[in-house]
Scaffold this motif. Sequence first.
Motif, PDB file in Angstrom:
ATOM      1  N   ILE A 240       0.857  -1.183   0.000  1.00  4.07           N
ATOM      2  CA  ILE A 240       0.000   0.000   0.000  1.00  4.07           C
ATOM      3  C   ILE A 240       0.892   1.232   0.000  1.00  4.07           C
ATOM      4  CG2 ILE A 240      -0.155   0.066   2.522  1.00  4.07           C
ATOM      5  CD1 ILE A 240      -3.020   0.969   2.301  1.00  4.07           C
ATOM      6  N   PRO A 241       0.557   2.268  -0.785  1.00  3.67           N
ATOM      7  CA  PRO A 241       1.415   3.456  -0.790  1.00  3.67           C
ATOM      8  C   PRO A 241       1.362   4.193   0.536  1.00  3.67           C
ATOM      9  CG  PRO A 241      -0.586   3.866  -2.042  1.00  3.67           C
ATOM     10  CD  PRO A 241      -0.588   2.404  -1.705  1.00  3.67           C
ATOM     11  N   LYS A 242       2.428   4.920   0.844  1.00  4.07           N
ATOM     12  CA  LYS A 242       2.407   5.739   2.054  1.00  4.07           C
ATOM     13  C   LYS A 242       1.298   6.779   1.924  1.00  4.07           C
ATOM     14  CE  LYS A 242       6.794   5.282   4.338  1.00  4.07           C
ATOM     15  NZ  LYS A 242       7.744   6.002   5.196  1.00  4.07           N
ATOM     16  N   PRO A 243       0.650   7.099   3.030  1.00  2.00           N
ATOM     17  CA  PRO A 243      -0.507   7.995   2.954  1.00  2.00           C
ATOM     18  C   PRO A 243      -0.140   9.437   2.615  1.00  2.00           C
ATOM     19  CG  PRO A 243      -0.014   7.433   5.230  1.00  2.00           C
ATOM     20  CD  PRO A 243       0.855   6.574   4.389  1.00  2.00           C
ATOM     21  N   ARG A 244      -1.030  10.066   1.863  1.00  4.64           N
ATOM     22  CA  ARG A 244      -0.877  11.488   1.566  1.00  4.64           C
ATOM     23  C   ARG A 244      -1.647  12.344   2.551  1.00  4.64           C
ATOM     24  NH1 ARG A 244      -2.774  12.255  -4.411  1.00  4.64           N
ATOM     25  NH2 ARG A 244      -2.444  14.412  -3.783  1.00  4.64           N
ATOM     26  N   LEU A 245      -2.552  11.695   3.298  1.00  2.22           N
ATOM     27  CA  LEU A 245      -3.408  12.410   4.237  1.00  2.22           C
ATOM     28  C   LEU A 245      -3.467  11.645   5.542  1.00  2.22           C
ATOM     29  CD1 LEU A 245      -5.569  14.728   4.664  1.00  2.22           C
ATOM     30  CD2 LEU A 245      -7.271  13.072   3.868  1.00  2.22           C
ATOM     31  N   ALA A 246      -3.297  12.353   6.653  1.00  3.36           N
ATOM     32  CA  ALA A 246      -3.451  11.774   7.990  1.00  3.36           C
ATOM     33  C   ALA A 246      -4.540  12.546   8.721  1.00  3.36           C
ATOM     34  CB  ALA A 246      -2.139  11.847   8.769  1.00  3.36           C
ATOM     35  N   LEU A 247      -5.419  11.831   9.401  1.00  5.64           N
ATOM     36  CA  LEU A 247      -6.521  12.444  10.137  1.00  5.64           C
ATOM     37  C   LEU A 247      -6.312  12.174  11.620  1.00  5.64           C
ATOM     38  CD1 LEU A 247      -9.450  11.343   7.784  1.00  5.64           C
ATOM     39  CD2 LEU A 247      -8.059  13.439   7.683  1.00  5.64           C
ATOM     40  N   ASN A 248      -6.185  13.245  12.389  1.00  8.17           N
ATOM     41  CA  ASN A 248      -5.801  13.133  13.788  1.00  8.17           C
ATOM     42  C   ASN A 248      -6.918  13.608  14.710  1.00  8.17           C
ATOM     43  OD1 ASN A 248      -4.253  13.164  16.263  1.00  8.17           O
ATOM     44  ND2 ASN A 248      -3.970  15.362  15.927  1.00  8.17           N
ATOM     45  N   CYS A 249      -7.353  12.696  15.586  1.00  8.28           N
ATOM     46  CA  CYS A 249      -8.371  13.031  16.571  1.00  8.28           C
ATOM     47  C   CYS A 249      -7.865  12.799  17.987  1.00  8.28           C
ATOM     48  CB  CYS A 249      -9.628  12.180  16.322  1.00  8.28           C
ATOM     49  SG  CYS A 249     -11.029  12.571  17.378  1.00  8.28           S
ATOM     50  N   LEU A 262       3.779   9.632   6.915  1.00  8.79           N
ATOM     51  CA  LEU A 262       3.147  10.465   5.900  1.00  8.79           C
ATOM     52  C   LEU A 262       4.112  10.720   4.745  1.00  8.79           C
ATOM     53  CD1 LEU A 262       0.356  11.879   5.726  1.00  8.79           C
ATOM     54  CD2 LEU A 262       1.461  13.942   6.621  1.00  8.79           C
ATOM     55  N   GLN A 263       3.584  10.739   3.533  1.00  4.59           N
ATOM     56  CA  GLN A 263       4.403  11.067   2.358  1.00  4.59           C
ATOM     57  C   GLN A 263       4.965  12.481   2.470  1.00  4.59           C
ATOM     58  OE1 GLN A 263       2.859  10.653  -1.587  1.00  4.59           O
ATOM     59  NE2 GLN A 263       1.988   8.618  -1.236  1.00  4.59           N
ATOM     60  N   PRO A 264       6.126  12.752   1.834  1.00  2.35           N
ATOM     61  CA  PRO A 264       6.597  14.137   1.730  1.00  2.35           C
ATOM     62  C   PRO A 264       5.517  15.017   1.105  1.00  2.35           C
ATOM     63  CG  PRO A 264       8.320  12.628   1.035  1.00  2.35           C
ATOM     64  CD  PRO A 264       7.090  11.792   1.251  1.00  2.35           C
ATOM     65  N   LYS A 265       5.379  16.210   1.635  1.00  3.00           N
ATOM     66  CA  LYS A 265       4.360  17.183   1.203  1.00  3.00           C
ATOM     67  C   LYS A 265       2.935  16.726   1.537  1.00  3.00           C
ATOM     68  CE  LYS A 265       7.133  19.175  -2.535  1.00  3.00           C
ATOM     69  NZ  LYS A 265       7.442  20.423  -1.788  1.00  3.00           N
ATOM     70  N   GLY A 266       2.824  15.695   2.379  1.00  2.00           N
ATOM     71  CA  GLY A 266       1.503  15.246   2.799  1.00  2.00           C
ATOM     72  C   GLY A 266       0.887  16.196   3.816  1.00  2.00           C
ATOM     73  N   THR A 267      -0.377  15.938   4.143  1.00  2.00           N
ATOM     74  CA  THR A 267      -1.132  16.821   5.036  1.00  2.00           C
ATOM     75  C   THR A 267      -1.696  16.045   6.212  1.00  2.00           C
ATOM     76  OG1 THR A 267      -1.793  18.201   3.153  1.00  2.00           O
ATOM     77  CG2 THR A 267      -3.077  18.434   5.167  1.00  2.00           C
ATOM     78  N   MET A 268      -1.523  16.608   7.393  1.00  2.00           N
ATOM     79  CA  MET A 268      -2.184  16.073   8.571  1.00  2.00           C
ATOM     80  C   MET A 268      -3.267  17.050   9.007  1.00  2.00           C
ATOM     81  SD  MET A 268      -0.795  14.966  12.342  1.00  2.00           S
ATOM     82  CE  MET A 268      -0.314  13.325  11.806  1.00  2.00           C
ATOM     83  N   VAL A 269      -4.486  16.541   9.160  1.00  2.00           N
ATOM     84  CA  VAL A 269      -5.615  17.359   9.589  1.00  2.00           C
ATOM     85  C   VAL A 269      -6.014  16.941  10.999  1.00  2.00           C
ATOM     86  CG1 VAL A 269      -7.983  18.066   9.095  1.00  2.00           C
ATOM     87  CG2 VAL A 269      -6.430  17.522   7.208  1.00  2.00           C
ATOM     88  N   THR A 270      -6.025  17.887  11.924  1.00  2.00           N
ATOM     89  CA  THR A 270      -6.427  17.625  13.305  1.00  2.00           C
ATOM     90  C   THR A 270      -7.844  18.123  13.511  1.00  2.00           C
ATOM     91  OG1 THR A 270      -4.175  17.695  14.186  1.00  2.00           O
ATOM     92  CG2 THR A 270      -5.958  18.173  15.717  1.00  2.00           C
ATOM     93  N   TYR A 271      -8.711  17.237  13.987  1.00  2.00           N
ATOM     94  CA  TYR A 271     -10.104  17.616  14.232  1.00  2.00           C
ATOM     95  C   TYR A 271     -10.563  17.269  15.643  1.00  2.00           C
ATOM     96  CZ  TYR A 271     -11.384  12.678  13.484  1.00  2.00           C
ATOM     97  OH  TYR A 271     -11.484  11.306  13.577  1.00  2.00           O
ATOM     98  N   GLY A 272      -9.661  16.769  16.468  1.00  2.00           N
ATOM     99  CA  GLY A 272      -9.991  16.435  17.847  1.00  2.00           C
ATOM    100  C   GLY A 272      -8.723  16.244  18.656  1.00  2.00           C
ATOM    101  N   GLY A 273      -8.878  16.147  19.978  1.00  2.00           N
ATOM    102  CA  GLY A 273      -7.720  15.982  20.857  1.00  2.00           C
ATOM    103  C   GLY A 273      -8.049  15.102  22.043  1.00  2.00           C
ATOM    104  N   MET A 274      -8.401  13.848  21.766  1.00  2.00           N
ATOM    105  CA  MET A 274      -8.862  12.943  22.822  1.00  2.00           C
ATOM    106  C   MET A 274      -7.827  12.716  23.919  1.00  2.00           C
ATOM    107  SD  MET A 274     -10.725  10.168  20.343  1.00  2.00           S
ATOM    108  CE  MET A 274     -10.644   8.903  21.614  1.00  2.00           C
ATOM    109  N   ALA A 275      -6.536  12.757  23.554  1.00  2.00           N
ATOM    110  CA  ALA A 275      -5.491  12.532  24.554  1.00  2.00           C
ATOM    111  C   ALA A 275      -5.261  13.755  25.433  1.00  2.00           C
ATOM    112  CB  ALA A 275      -4.182  12.133  23.868  1.00  2.00           C
ATOM    113  N   LYS A 276      -5.850  14.891  25.041  1.00  2.00           N
ATOM    114  CA  LYS A 276      -5.658  16.156  25.761  1.00  2.00           C
ATOM    115  C   LYS A 276      -4.180  16.501  25.887  1.00  2.00           C
ATOM    116  CE  LYS A 276     -10.035  15.693  28.244  1.00  2.00           C
ATOM    117  NZ  LYS A 276     -10.732  15.672  29.540  1.00  2.00           N
TER     118      LYS A 276
END
Length: 361
Positions: A240-249, A262-276
């Motif tokens: 499977i290719p390395k991800p271009r998008l990471a979703l962080n909650c 994450l791939q170079p130039k990839g994007t991580m999107v944070t929409y939550g912070g469960m670990a505080k």
Amino acid sequence: MHRAAGWVLRGVRNPPKTRSRSGTARSPPRGLVYGQHGEPSAVVQLKDLEEAKLGGSDVHVKMLAAPINPADINVIQGTYPILSPLPAVGGNEGVGEVLEVGQHVVALKPGDWVIPASTGLGTWRTRGVFPEEMLLKVPRDIPVLCAATLSVNPCTAFRMLSDFESLAPGDSIIQNAANSGVGQAVIQIAKASGIKTINVVRDRPDLPKLVETLMALGADHVITEEMLRKPEMKDLFKSIPKPRLALNCVGGKSTTEMLRHLQPKGTMVTYGGMAKQPVMVPVSAFIFRDVRLRGFWMTQWRKDHAQDPAALTSMMDSLCQLIRRGQLTAPACTEVPLQDYQAALEAAMKPFISSKQILLL
């Protein structure tokens, strides 16, 4: 939001019974009310509400079902960025059936199903009167639990998969909290688009059962936070290719470990912070791989697109089409009668719970 929340709650404990158009006695609406912020088990009470009058631009709605989401808990605790005036009825999501409409209402009629068009509606109630602009019509040919959980988690998943990277069939994404409502929607929407998913969950006693559940939804890989840190992860990327998008909650170490894959130039999107815990990013990830960090909040998206109703309509149409085709289901749910709300609130706050509590109204 404030107009709707203040309009439908009058704080009357025992209002008299009213009569419907047929002349039969009708019990007053009931709702889960909190008069101060605090722990839900301590401040939320089931009370009778005043029967609000139907204005010319108002809609009288019988609520059918409404979920308990983490944001609902945070609102009651007073820690959410948007809070309703007190006293308030809890709940920001759900589905109801239109009973009556005011003389100036044109888009809705009795029998239609509606969901909140924005936050702050106060959905944990049996009936309510709302301004027409606070409601969005949804088709009646989708399951009631899908409709009740449509406006938050599936929309969040849809937007994050659409708005940050131009993903094509065969691409991959990685997400933590994959067993959450958003996580389950991400798996299914990605599967329908031919996008591979790597799904990270916390280790737990019923891990094999959870893995089986997520794989049945269409997950390609399900791994634990501990596995994410092991060298064997490189074997996964042989197929499977390395991800271009990471979703962080989650935040904290989980974020740092996902970012490593994450791939170079990839994007991580944070929409939550469960670990505080804060999002921790090595400087090298910025310098040598030029990764991008973004944030997403569905409430803000709705505000930004308030003058573009076609964008919301298009997204809802796409999600309903997926539901009709059996490619998007409601998250794992536990249906709870309204009078058992205390048990539902307690269950919604327990760790390792993958089932969303749904109040039946």
